[in-house]
Design a protein around this motif. Structure first.
Motif, short mmCIF file in Angstrom:
data_model
loop_
_atom_site.label_atom_id
_atom_site.label_comp_id
_atom_site.label_asym_id
_atom_site.label_seq_id
_atom_site.Cartn_x
_atom_site.Cartn_y
_atom_site.Cartn_z
N ALA A 38 5.18 8.67 6.81
CA ALA A 38 5.55 8.39 5.42
C ALA A 38 6.19 7.02 5.38
O ALA A 38 6.27 6.33 6.40
N VAL A 39 6.64 6.61 4.20
CA VAL A 39 7.36 5.34 4.09
C VAL A 39 8.85 5.63 3.92
O VAL A 39 9.23 6.72 3.53
N SER A 40 9.65 4.64 4.21
CA SER A 40 11.10 4.86 4.14
C SER A 40 11.69 4.43 2.79
O SER A 40 12.88 4.27 2.66
N TYR A 41 10.83 4.24 1.79
CA TYR A 41 11.33 3.88 0.45
C TYR A 41 12.20 5.00 -0.12
O TYR A 41 12.03 6.18 0.23
N LEU A 42 13.06 4.64 -1.04
CA LEU A 42 13.90 5.63 -1.71
C LEU A 42 13.08 6.71 -2.41
O LEU A 42 13.49 7.85 -2.48
N ASN A 43 11.89 6.33 -2.93
CA ASN A 43 11.13 7.32 -3.71
C ASN A 43 10.61 8.49 -2.87
O ASN A 43 10.25 9.52 -3.41
N THR A 44 10.59 8.36 -1.54
CA THR A 44 10.12 9.48 -0.70
C THR A 44 11.26 10.43 -0.31
O THR A 44 10.99 11.52 0.20
N LYS A 45 12.50 10.04 -0.55
CA LYS A 45 13.64 10.84 -0.07
C LYS A 45 13.60 12.30 -0.57
O LYS A 45 13.85 13.22 0.22
N PRO A 46 13.30 12.56 -1.85
CA PRO A 46 13.24 13.95 -2.29
C PRO A 46 12.16 14.77 -1.58
O PRO A 46 12.35 15.96 -1.33
N LEU A 47 11.03 14.17 -1.24
CA LEU A 47 9.98 14.89 -0.52
C LEU A 47 10.37 15.15 0.94
O LEU A 47 10.08 16.20 1.49
N LEU A 48 11.02 14.16 1.55
CA LEU A 48 11.35 14.27 2.97
C LEU A 48 12.57 15.16 3.22
O LEU A 48 12.76 15.67 4.32
N TYR A 49 13.37 15.37 2.18
CA TYR A 49 14.62 16.14 2.31
C TYR A 49 14.37 17.51 2.95
O TYR A 49 14.96 17.86 3.97
N GLY A 50 13.47 18.29 2.36
CA GLY A 50 13.20 19.64 2.85
C GLY A 50 12.45 19.64 4.17
O GLY A 50 12.67 20.51 5.03
N ILE A 51 11.57 18.66 4.32
CA ILE A 51 10.76 18.55 5.54
C ILE A 51 11.67 18.30 6.75
O ILE A 51 11.52 18.90 7.81
N GLU A 52 12.64 17.42 6.57
CA GLU A 52 13.54 17.05 7.68
C GLU A 52 14.53 18.18 8.00
O GLU A 52 15.03 18.27 9.11
#
Length: 247
Positions: free
Chosen positions: A9-23
């Motif tokens: 994925a990319v480390s932009y702020l817009n991905t943070k909500p998607l990556l939250y649960g995955i991480e």
């Protein structure tokens, strides 16, 4: 499956909500390895087989054999996205050349399409060097995306939102990126992964608090500008975009 599934994925702020649960999902963590890169590099990695799945710019899909969307979540907008814009010191009517941000293929393709079909402009398109934002002045504009676009919003006289222009041109929302794979992945992994994407959408306040950002209201960004669910209506916009760039 012995080898971990490589997910990028990319480390932009817009991905943070998607990556939250995955991480935070320990079962997923045992099955996968999460890598971060520029969006423009992800298609190449998928093509070369160095990753198995990516949150990838949709404009790169036609260049990846077997590419298919494997989740109900991604990065979309129903109008004003705030972080994918043409920035200029003069009105678009006076713009003669445009720097194209090297970080995303979807945004560049969308910008070219809108300049031609929405603004009816024939401009010189320039590949952007690393520090190109410094050169945006007079009749030279630039496409800036992601966190840098949010930082630059108050520094330019004119800001043209590309998702908003797309909606005015077509009547459709726009999908910038989706979770894409080009091979079969285990169904139970994909189901768990899909479910994990949704978790962060219920923890927006916590995500905003964890990423202080003085340039733009992230609560507004995550709830008003970015849309994370790939609804049928948003997918219609994607179909139209892919048809238009194929022409």
């Amino acid at each position: 499956m012995d080898a971990k599934i490589k997910v990028a994925a990319v480390s932009y702020l817009n991905t943070k909500p998607l990556l939250y649960g995955i991480e935070k999902d320990e079962t997923l963590a045992g099955q996968m390895e999460l890598l971060l890169d520029y969006p423009s590099n992800l298609a190449k990695s998928l093509q070369q087989g160095t990753i198995d799945m990516a949150l990838m710019p949709v404009a790169a899909m036609p260049f990846v054999p077997g590419a298919r969307i494997v989740s109900d979540y991604g990065i979309a907008s129903d109008g004003n996205v705030a972080s994918v814009c043409i920035f200029s010191q003069v009105p678009i009517e006076r713009v003669e050349s445009v720097y194209l941000d090297y970080q995303s293929r979807s945004s560049v393709r969308l910008a070219k399409l809108l300049l031609e079909k929405y603004w009816n402009k024939n401009v010189v398109l320039r590949p952007a060097p690393e520090n190109y934002i410094e050169y945006i002045n007079d009749t030279t504009a630039g496409v800036i995306i992601g966190d840098r676009a949010l930082q630059q919003r108050t520094n330019f006289e004119y800001v043209y939102d590309l998702a908003e222009a797309w909606e005015k041109l077509t009547g459709h929302p726009f999908i910038f990126a989706a979770w894409i794979a080009n091979k079969d992945l285990p169904a139970d992994f994909l189901a768990a992964f899909n479910k994990a994407n949704a978790i962060g959408l219920n923890h927006i306040d916590e995500i905003v608090a964890a990423h202080p950002f003085p340039y733009y209201d992230l609560k507004e960004y995550y709830t008003e500008n970015i849309k994370y669910e790939l609804t049928p209506e948003r997918k219609k916009g994607l179909e139209q975009f892919l048809e238009m760039i194929a022409e």
